[in-house]
Design a protein around this motif. Structure first.
Motif, mmCIF file in Angstrom:
data_model
loop_
_atom_site.group_PDB
_atom_site.id
_atom_site.type_symbol
_atom_site.label_atom_id
_atom_site.label_comp_id
_atom_site.label_asym_id
_atom_site.label_seq_id
_atom_site.Cartn_x
_atom_site.Cartn_y
_atom_site.Cartn_z
ATOM 1 N N MET A 1 7.211 -1.110 -4.148
ATOM 2 C CA MET A 1 7.138 -1.590 -2.778
ATOM 3 C C MET A 1 7.909 -2.910 -2.706
ATOM 4 S SD MET A 1 3.810 -2.413 -0.378
ATOM 5 C CE MET A 1 2.778 -1.769 -1.613
ATOM 6 N N ASP A 2 8.760 -3.015 -1.713
ATOM 7 C CA ASP A 2 9.564 -4.219 -1.541
ATOM 8 C C ASP A 2 8.681 -5.431 -1.290
ATOM 9 O OD1 ASP A 2 11.838 -2.721 -1.801
ATOM 10 O OD2 ASP A 2 12.196 -2.549 0.345
ATOM 11 N N GLY A 3 9.029 -6.535 -1.934
ATOM 12 C CA GLY A 3 8.328 -7.785 -1.694
ATOM 13 C C GLY A 3 7.174 -8.058 -2.637
ATOM 14 N N LEU A 4 6.841 -7.122 -3.526
ATOM 15 C CA LEU A 4 5.736 -7.348 -4.462
ATOM 16 C C LEU A 4 6.263 -7.411 -5.886
ATOM 17 C CD1 LEU A 4 2.871 -5.028 -3.198
ATOM 18 C CD2 LEU A 4 3.060 -7.487 -2.979
ATOM 19 N N PRO A 5 5.856 -8.451 -6.616
ATOM 20 C CA PRO A 5 6.258 -8.548 -8.024
ATOM 21 C C PRO A 5 5.712 -7.371 -8.841
ATOM 22 C CG PRO A 5 5.285 -10.607 -7.255
ATOM 23 C CD PRO A 5 5.066 -9.592 -6.188
ATOM 24 N N ARG A 6 6.375 -7.081 -9.948
ATOM 25 C CA ARG A 6 5.942 -5.973 -10.814
ATOM 26 C C ARG A 6 4.506 -6.125 -11.285
ATOM 27 N NH1 ARG A 6 10.211 -5.106 -15.429
ATOM 28 N NH2 ARG A 6 9.742 -7.295 -15.521
ATOM 29 N N GLN A 7 4.084 -7.361 -11.576
ATOM 30 C CA GLN A 7 2.718 -7.576 -12.053
ATOM 31 C C GLN A 7 1.704 -7.190 -10.984
ATOM 32 O OE1 GLN A 7 5.116 -9.855 -11.925
ATOM 33 N NE2 GLN A 7 5.391 -10.829 -13.918
ATOM 34 N N VAL A 8 2.011 -7.484 -9.745
ATOM 35 C CA VAL A 8 1.120 -7.132 -8.639
ATOM 36 C C VAL A 8 1.081 -5.617 -8.473
ATOM 37 C CG1 VAL A 8 0.718 -7.358 -6.158
ATOM 38 C CG2 VAL A 8 1.435 -9.342 -7.499
ATOM 39 N N LEU A 76 -8.373 -7.094 -5.454
ATOM 40 C CA LEU A 76 -7.281 -7.668 -6.238
ATOM 41 C C LEU A 76 -7.589 -9.108 -6.646
ATOM 42 C CD1 LEU A 76 -4.220 -6.467 -4.118
ATOM 43 C CD2 LEU A 76 -4.864 -5.638 -6.389
ATOM 44 N N SER A 77 -6.846 -9.580 -7.620
ATOM 45 C CA SER A 77 -6.928 -10.998 -7.980
ATOM 46 C C SER A 77 -6.408 -11.826 -6.808
ATOM 47 C CB SER A 77 -6.076 -11.272 -9.225
ATOM 48 O OG SER A 77 -4.701 -11.079 -8.921
ATOM 49 N N ARG A 78 -6.705 -13.101 -6.810
ATOM 50 C CA ARG A 78 -6.248 -13.960 -5.692
ATOM 51 C C ARG A 78 -4.737 -13.925 -5.539
ATOM 52 N NH1 ARG A 78 -9.885 -19.433 -5.930
ATOM 53 N NH2 ARG A 78 -11.834 -18.415 -5.344
ATOM 54 N N ARG A 79 -4.037 -14.007 -6.650
ATOM 55 C CA ARG A 79 -2.580 -14.032 -6.617
ATOM 56 C C ARG A 79 -2.036 -12.719 -6.040
ATOM 57 N NH1 ARG A 79 0.897 -12.059 -10.268
ATOM 58 N NH2 ARG A 79 3.018 -12.824 -10.175
ATOM 59 N N ALA A 80 -2.561 -11.605 -6.501
ATOM 60 C CA ALA A 80 -2.095 -10.301 -6.034
ATOM 61 C C ALA A 80 -2.468 -10.081 -4.565
ATOM 62 C CB ALA A 80 -2.678 -9.190 -6.910
ATOM 63 N N ALA A 81 -3.659 -10.496 -4.175
ATOM 64 C CA ALA A 81 -4.079 -10.355 -2.777
ATOM 65 C C ALA A 81 -3.185 -11.190 -1.865
ATOM 66 C CB ALA A 81 -5.535 -10.775 -2.623
ATOM 67 N N ARG A 82 -2.823 -12.363 -2.300
ATOM 68 C CA ARG A 82 -1.943 -13.227 -1.512
ATOM 69 C C ARG A 82 -0.571 -12.558 -1.335
ATOM 70 N NH1 ARG A 82 -3.460 -17.732 -3.628
ATOM 71 N NH2 ARG A 82 -2.217 -17.508 -5.491
ATOM 72 N N ALA A 83 -0.069 -11.942 -2.398
ATOM 73 C CA ALA A 83 1.226 -11.253 -2.323
ATOM 74 C C ALA A 83 1.149 -10.054 -1.382
ATOM 75 C CB ALA A 83 1.663 -10.817 -3.719
ATOM 76 N N LEU A 84 0.055 -9.305 -1.438
ATOM 77 C CA LEU A 84 -0.110 -8.156 -0.537
ATOM 78 C C LEU A 84 -0.218 -8.619 0.916
ATOM 79 C CD1 LEU A 84 -0.428 -5.135 -0.091
ATOM 80 C CD2 LEU A 84 -2.881 -5.395 -0.552
ATOM 81 N N ARG A 85 -0.970 -9.695 1.154
ATOM 82 C CA ARG A 85 -1.082 -10.233 2.522
ATOM 83 C C ARG A 85 0.277 -10.670 3.053
ATOM 84 N NH1 ARG A 85 -6.023 -12.134 0.650
ATOM 85 N NH2 ARG A 85 -5.145 -14.136 0.044
ATOM 86 N N ALA A 86 1.124 -11.216 2.182
ATOM 87 C CA ALA A 86 2.457 -11.635 2.613
ATOM 88 C C ALA A 86 3.284 -10.435 3.063
ATOM 89 C CB ALA A 86 3.167 -12.376 1.485
ATOM 90 N N VAL A 87 3.138 -9.308 2.375
ATOM 91 C CA VAL A 87 3.857 -8.093 2.760
ATOM 92 C C VAL A 87 3.332 -7.564 4.093
ATOM 93 C CG1 VAL A 87 4.193 -5.663 2.123
ATOM 94 C CG2 VAL A 87 4.522 -7.450 0.420
ATOM 95 N N LEU A 88 2.039 -7.700 4.320
ATOM 96 C CA LEU A 88 1.412 -7.186 5.541
ATOM 97 C C LEU A 88 1.513 -8.146 6.726
ATOM 98 C CD1 LEU A 88 -1.840 -5.787 3.920
ATOM 99 C CD2 LEU A 88 0.125 -4.471 4.750
ATOM 100 N N ALA A 89 1.934 -9.364 6.495
ATOM 101 C CA ALA A 89 1.887 -10.419 7.520
ATOM 102 C C ALA A 89 2.642 -10.055 8.796
ATOM 103 C CB ALA A 89 2.424 -11.728 6.951
ATOM 104 N N GLU A 90 3.834 -9.500 8.684
ATOM 105 C CA GLU A 90 4.613 -9.184 9.885
ATOM 106 C C GLU A 90 3.920 -8.104 10.719
ATOM 107 O OE1 GLU A 90 8.856 -7.327 11.325
ATOM 108 O OE2 GLU A 90 8.631 -7.892 9.227
ATOM 109 N N ALA A 91 3.451 -7.046 10.068
ATOM 110 C CA ALA A 91 2.772 -5.976 10.796
ATOM 111 C C ALA A 91 1.479 -6.490 11.424
ATOM 112 C CB ALA A 91 2.484 -4.796 9.872
ATOM 113 N N ASP A 92 0.739 -7.317 10.695
ATOM 114 C CA ASP A 92 -0.497 -7.890 11.249
ATOM 115 C C ASP A 92 -0.191 -8.763 12.463
ATOM 116 O OD1 ASP A 92 -2.005 -6.577 9.335
ATOM 117 O OD2 ASP A 92 -2.270 -8.352 8.069
ATOM 118 N N ALA A 93 0.883 -9.537 12.388
ATOM 119 C CA ALA A 93 1.265 -10.403 13.510
ATOM 120 C C ALA A 93 1.620 -9.566 14.732
ATOM 121 C CB ALA A 93 2.408 -11.317 13.122
#
Length: 97
Positions: A1-8, A76-93
């Motif tokens: 998925m675009d925008g998410l690091p491999r670790q996430v 998810l861990s805090r770091r991973a949840a933050r990355a997922l929220r960043a991907v979802l931010a535009e659609a949520d807005a």
């Protein structure tokens, strides 16, 4: 998925394998469905009624998919949840407008 690091993505894939409410690819599918729905001009006219659901059988209920993503964020861990929220931010807005 675009925008998410491999670790996430690896963490998400582990969740999909270990949670009974998920399946392989469930999170990516939910993200894509939510983003697609948020871009639709008539999104607010979509009925949240299973009898009137034009997408449920083939594509999934976008509002349910967003609820699923909220559950994934909590698992998810805090770091991973933050990355997922960043991907979802535009659609949520778009949805919040």
């Amino acid at each position: 998925m675009d925008g998410l690091p491999r670790q996430v993505m690896a963490e998400i894939q582990r969740l999909e394998r270990t949670r009974s409410y998920l399946f392989p690819g469930a999170v990516v599918r939910a993200v894509l469905r939510w983003q697609e729905y948020a871009r639709e001009p008539a999104r607010r006219r979509w009925a949240y009624d299973s009898d009137a659901d034009p997408h449920g059988e083939c594509c999934g209920d976008p509002l349910y998919e967003r609820e699923r993503l909220a559950g994934v964020e909590q698992a998810l861990s805090r770091r991973a949840a933050r990355a997922l929220r960043a991907v979802l931010a535009e659609a949520d807005a778009r949805w919040d407008r």
